[in-house]
Design an enzyme around this catalytic site. Sequence first.
Site, PDB file in Angstrom:
ATOM      1  N   LYS A  97       0.803  -1.234   0.000  1.00 30.19           N
ATOM      2  CA  LYS A  97       0.000   0.000   0.000  1.00 30.19           C
ATOM      3  C   LYS A  97       0.832   1.278   0.000  1.00 30.19           C
ATOM      4  O   LYS A  97       0.440   2.260  -0.625  1.00 30.19           O
ATOM      5  CB  LYS A  97      -0.918   0.006   1.214  1.00 30.19           C
ATOM      6  CG  LYS A  97      -2.012  -1.031   1.149  1.00 30.19           C
ATOM      7  CD  LYS A  97      -2.921  -0.840   2.340  1.00 30.19           C
ATOM      8  CE  LYS A  97      -4.048  -1.843   2.311  1.00 30.19           C
ATOM      9  NZ  LYS A  97      -5.136  -1.441   3.179  1.00 30.19           N
ATOM     10  N   GLY A 133      -8.625  -6.599   3.603  1.00 33.35           N
ATOM     11  CA  GLY A 133      -9.875  -7.096   4.178  1.00 33.35           C
ATOM     12  C   GLY A 133     -10.290  -6.337   5.419  1.00 33.35           C
ATOM     13  O   GLY A 133     -10.905  -6.891   6.326  1.00 33.35           O
ATOM     14  N   GLY A 134      -9.941  -5.045   5.451  1.00 33.10           N
ATOM     15  CA  GLY A 134     -10.366  -4.217   6.577  1.00 33.10           C
ATOM     16  C   GLY A 134      -9.521  -4.394   7.827  1.00 33.10           C
ATOM     17  O   GLY A 134      -9.790  -3.788   8.852  1.00 33.10           O
ATOM     18  N   LYS A 162      -3.694  10.872   6.826  1.00 38.35           N
ATOM     19  CA  LYS A 162      -4.751  11.696   7.401  1.00 38.35           C
ATOM     20  C   LYS A 162      -6.012  10.849   7.463  1.00 38.35           C
ATOM     21  O   LYS A 162      -6.331  10.137   6.503  1.00 38.35           O
ATOM     22  CB  LYS A 162      -4.968  12.916   6.485  1.00 38.35           C
ATOM     23  CG  LYS A 162      -6.096  13.801   6.882  1.00 38.35           C
ATOM     24  CD  LYS A 162      -5.667  14.811   7.928  1.00 38.35           C
ATOM     25  CE  LYS A 162      -6.872  15.525   8.531  1.00 38.35           C
ATOM     26  NZ  LYS A 162      -6.609  15.949   9.918  1.00 38.35           N
ATOM     27  N   LYS A 174     -16.595  -4.362   3.258  1.00 39.99           N
ATOM     28  CA  LYS A 174     -17.757  -4.027   2.440  1.00 39.99           C
ATOM     29  C   LYS A 174     -18.898  -5.030   2.621  1.00 39.99           C
ATOM     30  O   LYS A 174     -18.657  -6.230   2.679  1.00 39.99           O
ATOM     31  CB  LYS A 174     -17.343  -4.018   0.960  1.00 39.99           C
ATOM     32  CG  LYS A 174     -16.244  -3.015   0.663  1.00 39.99           C
ATOM     33  CD  LYS A 174     -15.591  -3.298  -0.683  1.00 39.99           C
ATOM     34  CE  LYS A 174     -14.384  -2.389  -0.886  1.00 39.99           C
ATOM     35  NZ  LYS A 174     -13.526  -2.816  -2.010  1.00 39.99           N
ATOM     36  N   ARG A 225      -6.386  -7.326  -9.251  1.00 42.18           N
ATOM     37  CA  ARG A 225      -7.105  -8.592  -9.479  1.00 42.18           C
ATOM     38  C   ARG A 225      -8.568  -8.289  -9.741  1.00 42.18           C
ATOM     39  O   ARG A 225      -8.990  -7.144  -9.620  1.00 42.18           O
ATOM     40  CB  ARG A 225      -7.008  -9.455  -8.227  1.00 42.18           C
ATOM     41  CG  ARG A 225      -7.493  -8.682  -7.022  1.00 42.18           C
ATOM     42  CD  ARG A 225      -7.674  -9.526  -5.801  1.00 42.18           C
ATOM     43  NE  ARG A 225      -7.803  -8.723  -4.594  1.00 42.18           N
ATOM     44  CZ  ARG A 225      -8.918  -8.174  -4.147  1.00 42.18           C
ATOM     45  NH1 ARG A 225     -10.041  -8.313  -4.815  1.00 42.18           N
ATOM     46  NH2 ARG A 225      -8.938  -7.466  -3.036  1.00 42.18           N
ATOM     47  N   ARG A 233     -23.848  -8.642  -0.151  1.00 45.14           N
ATOM     48  CA  ARG A 233     -23.049  -9.816   0.209  1.00 45.14           C
ATOM     49  C   ARG A 233     -23.827 -10.613   1.254  1.00 45.14           C
ATOM     50  O   ARG A 233     -24.105 -10.108   2.349  1.00 45.14           O
ATOM     51  CB  ARG A 233     -21.704  -9.397   0.786  1.00 45.14           C
ATOM     52  CG  ARG A 233     -20.845  -8.652  -0.207  1.00 45.14           C
ATOM     53  CD  ARG A 233     -19.426  -8.580   0.306  1.00 45.14           C
ATOM     54  NE  ARG A 233     -18.618  -7.709  -0.531  1.00 45.14           N
ATOM     55  CZ  ARG A 233     -17.300  -7.687  -0.523  1.00 45.14           C
ATOM     56  NH1 ARG A 233     -16.635  -8.489   0.291  1.00 45.14           N
ATOM     57  NH2 ARG A 233     -16.632  -6.863  -1.310  1.00 45.14           N
TER      58      ARG A 233
HETATM   59  P1  ADP Z   1      -8.390  -2.907   2.996  1.00 46.76           P
HETATM   60  O1  ADP Z   1      -7.297  -3.173   2.019  1.00 46.76           O
HETATM   61  O2  ADP Z   1      -8.193  -3.618   4.294  1.00 46.76           O
HETATM   62  O3  ADP Z   1      -9.764  -3.074   2.424  1.00 46.76           O
HETATM   63  P2  ADP Z   1      -8.491  -0.040   2.559  1.00 46.76           P
HETATM   64  O4  ADP Z   1      -7.232   0.731   2.460  1.00 46.76           O
HETATM   65  O5  ADP Z   1      -9.194  -0.367   1.284  1.00 46.76           O
HETATM   66  O6  ADP Z   1      -8.245  -1.381   3.403  1.00 46.76           O
HETATM   67  O7  ADP Z   1      -9.492   0.726   3.504  1.00 46.76           O
HETATM   68  C1  ADP Z   1     -10.719   0.156   3.910  1.00 46.76           C
HETATM   69  C2  ADP Z   1     -11.650   1.203   4.498  1.00 46.76           C
HETATM   70  O8  ADP Z   1     -11.043   1.856   5.612  1.00 46.76           O
HETATM   71  C3  ADP Z   1     -12.031   2.322   3.563  1.00 46.76           C
HETATM   72  O9  ADP Z   1     -13.075   1.988   2.694  1.00 46.76           O
HETATM   73  C4  ADP Z   1     -12.422   3.413   4.544  1.00 46.76           C
HETATM   74  O10 ADP Z   1     -13.719   3.173   5.067  1.00 46.76           O
HETATM   75  C5  ADP Z   1     -11.432   3.225   5.669  1.00 46.76           C
HETATM   76  N1  ADP Z   1     -10.244   4.092   5.481  1.00 46.76           N
HETATM   77  C6  ADP Z   1      -9.038   3.719   4.999  1.00 46.76           C
HETATM   78  N2  ADP Z   1      -8.182   4.774   4.961  1.00 46.76           N
HETATM   79  C7  ADP Z   1      -8.846   5.838   5.444  1.00 46.76           C
HETATM   80  C8  ADP Z   1      -8.513   7.225   5.663  1.00 46.76           C
HETATM   81  N3  ADP Z   1      -7.315   7.719   5.379  1.00 46.76           N
HETATM   82  N4  ADP Z   1      -9.485   8.036   6.161  1.00 46.76           N
HETATM   83  C9  ADP Z   1     -10.712   7.547   6.464  1.00 46.76           C
HETATM   84  N5  ADP Z   1     -11.089   6.272   6.294  1.00 46.76           N
HETATM   85  C10 ADP Z   1     -10.187   5.414   5.786  1.00 46.76           C
END
Ligand code: ADP
Length: 447
Positions: free
Chosen positions: A116, A164-165, A201, A237, A292, A336
Amino acid sequence: MFKKILIANRGEIALRIIRTCREMGVKTVAVYSEADKHSLHVRFADEAVCIGPPPGRESYLNIPRIISAAYLTGAEAIHPGYGFLAENAEFSDICTASGFVFIGPDPAMIEAMGDKARAKETMKAAGVPVVMGSEGIITNIEDAKAVANEIGFPVIIKAVAGGGGRGMRIVHEAADLEQQIQTAQTEALTAFNNAGVYIEKYIDRPRHIEIQIFGDNHGTVVHYGERECSIQRRHQKLLEESPSPVVTEAIRTAMGAAAVKGAASVGYSGAGTIEFLLDKDSKFYFMEMNTRIQVEHCVTEQVIGIDLIRQQLHVAAGGKIAKKPQRLEGHAIECRINAEDPMKDFRPSPGVITSFHAPGGYGVRLDSHVYSGYTIPPYYDSMIAKLIAFGSNREEAIDRMRSALDEMIVEGVATTIPFHRALMRDKRFRDGDFDTHFLETFDWKTV
Ligand code: ADP
């Protein structure tokens, strides 16, 4: 086109790929763990090879066993699906080195985007707006403090290898930063075998909007519009839709162009998703890229009229994709359906499905590998079905989804169906008035 491919995955995505292959006259090889002997992907593939015991690392994550299965069956290409090895650069490399076409990007592209922090640097260099934060991973606590003070609290600490959050921590005050970074690093090392974390941020009440992109091996990269994925629980999600109720043509054009620019900067080939956060002022920031096919690709398929799995095979076999911009027509929503109990804080609910009725009818699609009598194994993720409804506009799609959910029957295990039924009846959801924090105040039991 390939004569035979191996699918290095399970569940609904394995079945999804088999369906397209059958349509195209491409033979399929399923691989399965001992826990998946009675799974539909095993039944509907032309051939199936058992690759080991249930735990992922002994089967679906075991590269030598998967490669051996491909050799034994004479497959020409390997489709990784999503999850498991789909974003593993080494796997992509080994497939190619072993003489198989990897249906996905090259290892170099996965590497440039898979981590990332590196992905943010790649996108920033391509001129795409990114969320403010540390340059790369945190190596020194004083630097991290300086960055956090500059961008202002709250900040979010994220694991470079997270997904995955998982692997994220929000820090509201400077006094907590040092300790939170240390905890995050320890957790990341345990969970992802990579202690790297970075700071960005924490954006106030954003919406999660992502762009589906596609590249071929002839220099073309296009986008297929957006998906809104703001309905999340603990950053995971639960529902996705396309188009987003708040994305205007101007935002779509700008976001699409940024996504294409970023992907083209690494010569991207295959299906990919560029995830953005959209803030309250309609400014958007790159967050991460998935190299992917994604779970929620189906909503895009319904509004653009392209089978994205077919296109993955076409591109991997050296084909070209159309350069013309794709118009989004109508509206599609995906719920889902997870074997989780919303009454018990969404606790996984594996077990035997004693009765199953699939909804159907005009504008309804169900992608699922389960059936009546199927046992949901406890080893893998809890998603058992994706219910997709489409209509000429958002309201029609919601009403159709509500009706389909009311018709769907899953007995024997708890599922997220009651949650989605309530969501379809909720005024704020129906008005499109939500952000990534929606679920914190949505009490589905009272709808
Ligand atoms: P993953 O790869 O685990 O899915 P993500 O980077 O896609 O993680 O982030 C998942 C969720 O986390 C986002 O959809 C959002 O809700 C929250 N999130 C991630 N980064 C930020 C940020 N900088 N500010 C606010 N919310 C964030």
